[in-house]
Design a protein around this motif. Structure first.
Motif, PDB file in Angstrom:
ATOM      1  N   PRO A  19     -14.678   9.094  -3.867  1.00  0.00           N
ATOM      2  CA  PRO A  19     -13.438   9.689  -4.379  1.00  0.00           C
ATOM      3  C   PRO A  19     -12.430   8.612  -4.758  1.00  0.00           C
ATOM      4  O   PRO A  19     -12.339   7.572  -4.097  1.00  0.00           O
ATOM      5  N   LEU A  20     -11.703   8.872  -5.824  1.00  0.00           N
ATOM      6  CA  LEU A  20     -10.706   7.928  -6.329  1.00  0.00           C
ATOM      7  C   LEU A  20      -9.376   8.650  -6.479  1.00  0.00           C
ATOM      8  O   LEU A  20      -9.315   9.708  -7.123  1.00  0.00           O
ATOM      9  N   ASP A  21      -8.328   8.091  -5.890  1.00  0.00           N
ATOM     10  CA  ASP A  21      -6.974   8.581  -6.135  1.00  0.00           C
ATOM     11  C   ASP A  21      -6.536   7.963  -7.460  1.00  0.00           C
ATOM     12  O   ASP A  21      -5.916   6.904  -7.494  1.00  0.00           O
ATOM     13  N   LEU A  22      -6.918   8.641  -8.541  1.00  0.00           N
ATOM     14  CA  LEU A  22      -6.687   8.092  -9.878  1.00  0.00           C
ATOM     15  C   LEU A  22      -5.206   7.953 -10.182  1.00  0.00           C
ATOM     16  O   LEU A  22      -4.804   7.014 -10.862  1.00  0.00           O
ATOM     17  N   GLY A  23      -4.383   8.847  -9.680  1.00  0.00           N
ATOM     18  CA  GLY A  23      -2.949   8.728  -9.904  1.00  0.00           C
ATOM     19  C   GLY A  23      -2.382   7.441  -9.328  1.00  0.00           C
ATOM     20  O   GLY A  23      -1.563   6.780  -9.951  1.00  0.00           O
ATOM     21  N   ALA A  24      -2.860   7.069  -8.153  1.00  0.00           N
ATOM     22  CA  ALA A  24      -2.387   5.844  -7.503  1.00  0.00           C
ATOM     23  C   ALA A  24      -2.966   4.586  -8.138  1.00  0.00           C
ATOM     24  O   ALA A  24      -2.363   3.525  -8.067  1.00  0.00           O
ATOM     25  N   ARG A  25      -4.153   4.720  -8.761  1.00  0.00           N
ATOM     26  CA  ARG A  25      -4.827   3.542  -9.317  1.00  0.00           C
ATOM     27  C   ARG A  25      -4.988   3.631 -10.832  1.00  0.00           C
ATOM     28  O   ARG A  25      -5.877   3.015 -11.407  1.00  0.00           O
ATOM     29  N   LEU A  55      -4.344  14.958 -14.509  1.00  0.00           N
ATOM     30  CA  LEU A  55      -4.507  15.054 -13.060  1.00  0.00           C
ATOM     31  C   LEU A  55      -3.753  16.237 -12.463  1.00  0.00           C
ATOM     32  O   LEU A  55      -4.062  16.665 -11.349  1.00  0.00           O
ATOM     33  N   ARG A  61     -10.578  16.036 -10.931  1.00  0.00           N
ATOM     34  CA  ARG A  61     -10.959  15.119  -9.863  1.00  0.00           C
ATOM     35  C   ARG A  61     -11.570  13.859 -10.459  1.00  0.00           C
ATOM     36  O   ARG A  61     -11.986  13.845 -11.611  1.00  0.00           O
ATOM     37  N   TYR A  77     -13.498  10.715 -14.572  1.00  0.00           N
ATOM     38  CA  TYR A  77     -12.715  11.870 -14.154  1.00  0.00           C
ATOM     39  C   TYR A  77     -12.959  13.011 -15.117  1.00  0.00           C
ATOM     40  O   TYR A  77     -13.430  12.811 -16.241  1.00  0.00           O
TER      41      TYR A  77
END
Length: 189
Positions: A19-25, A55, A61, A77
């Protein structure tokens, strides 16, 4: 520092997909996309806003591919397709003309999939896309890819994607795209 092809090949076996917190990265992910897809800084700035807007879509996701040191070397994503979203409104006439409009329903759309060039051809893209679609509730998947024979299109075909519409023109995109679809789960080798 960009790894050499040999170093990346050995590092590819140590890449974790999760899982990737795309908003943070988002900036790190867009740096991967810029290298993989050849984007200008202006294109990256526009895409940043698009990614953050995506997002907020229910069911959106992301997964990331990271090295042991936490460095992002790839990401994917997507989200459940919504006929009211821009991408869907652009591809719908092409799919309708080809007799495939129904693919817009009950589909999970792969919005972006990118792997740093030095890490390509080591199965990372396959792990990313299958990991993301394996969690989809929808019965099929859609994506768009530049309409040329490429390693990416070859991968998609091996996973079960087939061309649903070709020569699709997106506003401001210099090259035509192909819209591809596959039943879920994706094929495994």
């Amino acid at each position: 520092m960009t790894p050499s092809a040999g170093q990346a090949a050995s590092d590819a076996h140590d890449v974790a997909v999760g899982p990737l917190d795309l908003g943070a990265r988002v900036d790190e992910a867009l740096a991967v996309q810029a290298q993989a897809f050849g984007l200008t800084p202006q294109e990256v700035a526009v895409r940043r806003h698009i990614v953050l807007r995506h997002l907020a879509t229910p069911g959106a996701r992301a997964l990331g591919a990271t090295c042991r040191d936490g460095r992002l070397v790839g990401f994917v994503y997507g989200m459940p397709n919504d006929r009211r979203q821009w991408w869907s409104t652009v591809v719908e006439p092409y799919l309708r003309a080809a007799g495939h409009e129904s693919w817009l329903d009950d589909s999970f759309t792969i919005t972006e999939l990118h792997v740093l060039p030095a890490y390509q051809a080591h199965g990372i893209g396959r792990r990313l896309i299958t990991g993301l679609t394996d969690a989809a509730a929808e019965r099929r998947s859609l994506l768009s890819a530049i309409d040329t024979e490429s390693p990416a299109r070859h991968l998609y075909r091996k996973l079960g994607y087939r061309d649903l519409a070709r020569r699709v023109h997106f506003p401001s995109a210099p090259s035509p795209y192909a819209v591809m679809g596959a039943p879920l789960p994706l094929r495994r080798p």
